[in-house]
Structures are given as structure tokens and as C-alpha cells.
Design a protein around this motif. Sequence first.
Motif, mmCIF file in Angstrom:
data_model
loop_
_atom_site.group_PDB
_atom_site.id
_atom_site.type_symbol
_atom_site.label_atom_id
_atom_site.label_comp_id
_atom_site.label_asym_id
_atom_site.label_seq_id
_atom_site.Cartn_x
_atom_site.Cartn_y
_atom_site.Cartn_z
ATOM 1 N N GLU A 115 40.789 -51.994 -21.625
ATOM 2 C CA GLU A 115 41.258 -53.020 -20.845
ATOM 3 C C GLU A 115 41.931 -54.031 -21.504
ATOM 4 N N PRO A 116 43.160 -54.664 -20.812
ATOM 5 C CA PRO A 116 44.076 -55.465 -21.719
ATOM 6 C C PRO A 116 43.373 -56.855 -21.435
ATOM 7 N N VAL A 117 43.082 -57.717 -22.493
ATOM 8 C CA VAL A 117 42.416 -59.035 -22.586
ATOM 9 C C VAL A 117 43.497 -60.096 -23.137
ATOM 10 N N PRO A 118 43.457 -61.423 -23.008
ATOM 11 C CA PRO A 118 44.522 -62.331 -23.612
ATOM 12 C C PRO A 118 44.653 -61.980 -24.978
ATOM 13 N N GLU A 119 43.323 -61.743 -25.587
ATOM 14 C CA GLU A 119 43.582 -61.747 -27.113
ATOM 15 C C GLU A 119 44.091 -60.227 -27.670
ATOM 16 N N GLY A 120 44.304 -59.408 -26.965
ATOM 17 C CA GLY A 120 44.499 -58.008 -27.146
ATOM 18 C C GLY A 120 44.247 -56.870 -26.214
ATOM 19 N N VAL A 121 43.024 -56.132 -26.645
ATOM 20 C CA VAL A 121 42.684 -55.217 -25.600
ATOM 21 C C VAL A 121 41.081 -54.891 -26.002
ATOM 22 N N LEU A 122 40.283 -54.933 -24.888
ATOM 23 C CA LEU A 122 38.722 -54.879 -24.981
ATOM 24 C C LEU A 122 38.463 -53.346 -24.662
ATOM 25 N N ILE A 123 37.539 -52.799 -25.769
ATOM 26 C CA ILE A 123 37.231 -51.550 -25.750
ATOM 27 C C ILE A 123 35.853 -51.168 -25.436
ATOM 28 N N LEU A 124 35.449 -50.664 -24.422
ATOM 29 C CA LEU A 124 34.006 -50.267 -24.219
ATOM 30 C C LEU A 124 33.857 -48.705 -24.620
ATOM 31 N N SER A 125 32.806 -48.509 -25.194
ATOM 32 C CA SER A 125 32.510 -47.097 -25.897
ATOM 33 C C SER A 125 31.129 -46.593 -25.525
ATOM 34 N N TRP A 126 31.131 -45.330 -25.116
ATOM 35 C CA TRP A 126 29.853 -44.818 -24.957
ATOM 36 C C TRP A 126 29.875 -43.335 -25.714
ATOM 37 N N ASP A 127 28.823 -43.496 -26.812
ATOM 38 C CA ASP A 127 28.501 -42.137 -27.807
ATOM 39 C C ASP A 127 28.379 -40.976 -26.922
ATOM 40 N N ILE A 128 28.929 -40.070 -26.575
ATOM 41 C CA ILE A 128 28.522 -38.786 -25.648
ATOM 42 C C ILE A 128 28.666 -37.516 -26.725
ATOM 43 N N THR A 129 28.457 -37.618 -27.745
ATOM 44 C CA THR A 129 28.399 -36.613 -28.977
ATOM 45 C C THR A 129 27.255 -35.512 -28.426
ATOM 46 N N GLU A 130 26.324 -36.074 -28.169
ATOM 47 C CA GLU A 130 25.100 -35.155 -27.913
ATOM 48 C C GLU A 130 25.501 -34.497 -26.378
ATOM 49 N N HIS A 131 25.914 -35.231 -25.629
ATOM 50 C CA HIS A 131 26.332 -34.464 -24.112
ATOM 51 C C HIS A 131 27.357 -33.442 -24.417
ATOM 52 N N LYS A 132 28.256 -33.898 -25.295
ATOM 53 C CA LYS A 132 29.411 -32.740 -25.475
ATOM 54 C C LYS A 132 28.935 -31.541 -26.206
ATOM 55 N N GLN A 133 27.920 -31.768 -27.017
ATOM 56 C CA GLN A 133 27.368 -30.769 -27.752
ATOM 57 C C GLN A 133 26.529 -29.717 -26.707
ATOM 58 N N ILE A 134 25.813 -30.459 -25.895
ATOM 59 C CA ILE A 134 25.098 -29.718 -24.663
ATOM 60 C C ILE A 134 26.036 -28.758 -23.988
ATOM 61 N N GLU A 135 27.022 -29.775 -23.716
ATOM 62 C CA GLU A 135 28.303 -29.021 -22.617
ATOM 63 C C GLU A 135 28.837 -27.958 -23.332
ATOM 64 N N ARG A 136 29.128 -27.939 -24.961
ATOM 65 C CA ARG A 136 29.805 -26.783 -25.445
ATOM 66 C C ARG A 136 28.516 -25.643 -25.603
ATOM 67 N N LEU A 137 27.346 -25.865 -25.740
ATOM 68 C CA LEU A 137 26.267 -24.801 -25.553
ATOM 69 C C LEU A 137 26.266 -24.094 -24.507
ATOM 70 N N PHE A 138 26.270 -24.989 -23.267
ATOM 71 C CA PHE A 138 26.310 -24.670 -22.001
ATOM 72 C C PHE A 138 27.621 -23.535 -21.772
ATOM 73 N N LEU A 139 28.602 -23.970 -22.087
ATOM 74 C CA LEU A 139 29.943 -23.025 -22.202
ATOM 75 C C LEU A 139 29.827 -21.744 -22.900
ATOM 76 N N GLU A 140 29.235 -21.970 -24.062
ATOM 77 C CA GLU A 140 29.037 -20.607 -25.026
ATOM 78 C C GLU A 140 28.055 -19.676 -24.381
ATOM 79 N N ILE A 141 27.106 -20.144 -23.589
ATOM 80 C CA ILE A 141 26.172 -19.394 -22.962
ATOM 81 C C ILE A 141 26.773 -18.953 -21.776
ATOM 82 N N ILE A 142 27.618 -19.636 -21.032
ATOM 83 C CA ILE A 142 28.267 -19.047 -19.724
ATOM 84 C C ILE A 142 29.162 -17.923 -20.175
ATOM 85 N N ASN A 143 29.848 -18.125 -21.176
ATOM 86 C CA ASN A 143 30.995 -17.222 -21.514
ATOM 87 C C ASN A 143 30.512 -16.086 -22.304
ATOM 88 N N SER A 144 29.124 -16.289 -22.638
ATOM 89 C CA SER A 144 28.548 -14.912 -23.481
ATOM 90 C C SER A 144 27.955 -14.054 -22.199
#
Length: 434
Positions: free
Chosen positions: A98-127
Amino acid sequence: MLKSYKHYQDMLGILLEGCQIIGFDWRYLYLNDVAVRHSRKTKKELLGRTMMEMYPGIEDTEMFAKLRDCVEKRTPHRIENEFTFPDGSKGWFDLIMEPVPEGVLILSWDITEHKQIERLFLEIINSSPVGIYIIQDRGFRLVNTAFQKSVGYTESELLDIDPFDIVHPEDREMVREDAVKMLKGERVSPYQYRYLCKSGESRWVAEQLTSIQFQGKRATLGNFMDVTEHKLAEEKLGQSYERLQKAMDGTIQAMASIVEIRDPYTSGHQQRVARLASAIAEEMGLPKEQIEIIRISGILHDIGKIYIPAEIMSKPGKLSDSEMNMIKAHPQVGRDILKTLELPWLICPMVLQHHERMDGSGYPKGLSGESITLEARILAVADVVEAMASHRPYRPALGIEKALEEISQKRGLLYDSRVVDACIKLFSEKKFDL
């Protein structure tokens, strides 16, 4: 601390998501503790330093392109980004810029674990050997390898077509109805229909659906199994059964004809008994399989008369005791002939019992009441009605009225009441004709 966020520093510090402010010169101006953890650096290392100093090559990433757009054009963005750290490790982050007067504000969520589960889910589905897909907002959102292989479309092609485009036009309405029933819980077993491959080939599938939540919205999970080979085998088996049935019918008709050739006065009797007995059974609401057994038994019920000399069969006068005993033996003889054949088991008892009577006065065993099978009781009434209504060597035809009067008077005594009622209804209300 810059005045624009100085007042909110404490509040930003306790956010569950990462929060950082980047200046127009790409220097880190502020990071809360979560953002520091996400950066895999210390706050002291980051504050006052540029992003390019801390993460060499970051300016070449898609994430930085979005960040530059937010800084220069003041355009907000939200992306899911896989970030590669200087040590080679990777992490997935959901980022809001989001743009703010000083530059840009960045909000972040670590979704690494979620992505790992999602990738495992896709591997199971595709197999999975079973086709699996997810439909949402009337379009495919996920298609596994097996599904793509079955229909012949690529993933990108499937994501761009209406799911009903692969359903055979003649089956679409049926599929809509079955799908709704299954999603409502009104149907449990898979339903079958024809689907169209990209090549234009029509094949058969068995499908099962489940309602799920996918990416925060209601969706439909489908299990898709091609059953074309099974269907073809089933059709061949059905054709083989039909041929076998025709062959058996031919054998049955041939056996019945032998009796009629030897006794021309009763020609057609067995066929007419079979037809009437079948109609009575249908009127009583018996299952189709049971009615078919009754029909076959009707055709064969007098097969035991093969062993009776032709002169006795066609004798116009009264029979002697020995001749009558020979006649009375024909149910037993018929049963002995038929038991050597692979016929439905009920046929032999029916042939044996078709001259038994409810009060025990019949032959050959003198059975009574429920000891006589229902099918044999039906055959007994049909046999009597046809015999009385037709010509015999020893008397002229008595007519259908006399025959119905006979079974009506002996209803419950010699003949089963329900069978008699069904037979009379056929002639009086449904105009059945022998």
C-alpha cells in the motif's frame, strides 16, 4: 521515527502479520518483530539499509516490479510470492503493498507451510489414477493429470471451457439432475454418463461429487473414472446372455412342441397356460424375474406327458384306473426330466405341483395350503381355466364363463383365493383373452 507513523508504532508492533515501511530510496524505515522474522535478518541489520544491499538481485524479481509500481505510480498490489534468500533457502509470503506518504507499507504473511501442504496435496491428486477436478463459479479450477489424460485436454484448455462442454449433449440434463441429487445427499452411488474427448470420441464415465470449500468459497470436488471398457464388456455379456436366452427359449419351445405333436387335441395349451399364468402373476404384482420363471414353467408344465402313449392322450372315452394313474404320474415325470437341465430351481417344483390343490386333494403328493409354492398355485388356476375353456377329446369346450365359475366356487377350497381374484379381474375388468 517519522511523524506519519510515530503515533501508530505501538499498534503496528503487535500486529500478527509482518509490517514494514520502505522509503522512496528503498531503505527500510520500519519493521515490526514479525516482519523481522520474515526477513531472516536482525532489525539492526535492516534499518537504514536498502533492499538491494540486503538482498542482492531483488530488483530483478516480479515482487520488486510490483513494489516499484506501488512506489512510483502509487498503485496498491497483493501477490503471493516465493522469495529466495541469500543463503538459497526459500519462503512463500502473501504480500499486501500500500502506498503511504513515506513510501510503501508492506504487510506480509508467511504461507510457506500452507504452500508445502498445498504442493503435497497436488502431488497426491496428480498421482491418483482416478480423474479429479474442482469446479467453482461454473468453471474448472483444478484438474489432475488423470482427468486431463481421460478427456484429452490440457490444464490450460480445461480452465478455459464450460465443464458441461465435455458432457455428451444427450446426457447433459440427466447429469444436471444426478449432480444436484448427489450434492444434496439424495444420491450416494456414482452415476454414469457419456463424455466427449477433445478428439470427439464418446466414452463412458462413473462420477461422484462432493461439496467442499476451496480457497474460501463453496466448490464441487469431482471423482471421474472412465468405465468404457467395463461398459463394453457389460454390453457383450448382455448380448451373450440374450443369445443364451434365445437358445434356451428355443429348446423350451422344442420340448413343448414334442408334447403337442403327440397330442394334437391340446395343441397350444401350454402356450396359453404360460400366457395366462404370466398375466395373473403380473396382476398380483410379482417381480419380473418371478413372472419369467412362471412363463417358462407354463410352457413346460406338461412335458411329463411325453411318456404317456398317444392313444391314451387322445382317447375320447373314459380312462381306466391304470390309464388315469399314468396320467397322474406326468407331473413327477416332468420334474424328473427337467431336473437334469440347468433351469431356474423353481421350475421343477412348479411342474411337480401344478395339479396339487389347497385342500390336499390333488396329486402327485397330496400337498395342501402353503406347502404348495405360490408359483404352482398360479399355474394350477391357469391350467384349469384354459383346459375347461378349450376342446378336449372326451368333451367339447365348456367356455370361459364355466371356467371362471369353477374357480370362483372352489376359491379357497381347491384354488388360492388371491390367485383366483387376480384371474377373474383379468377377464372381467381387463378383458383378457385366451
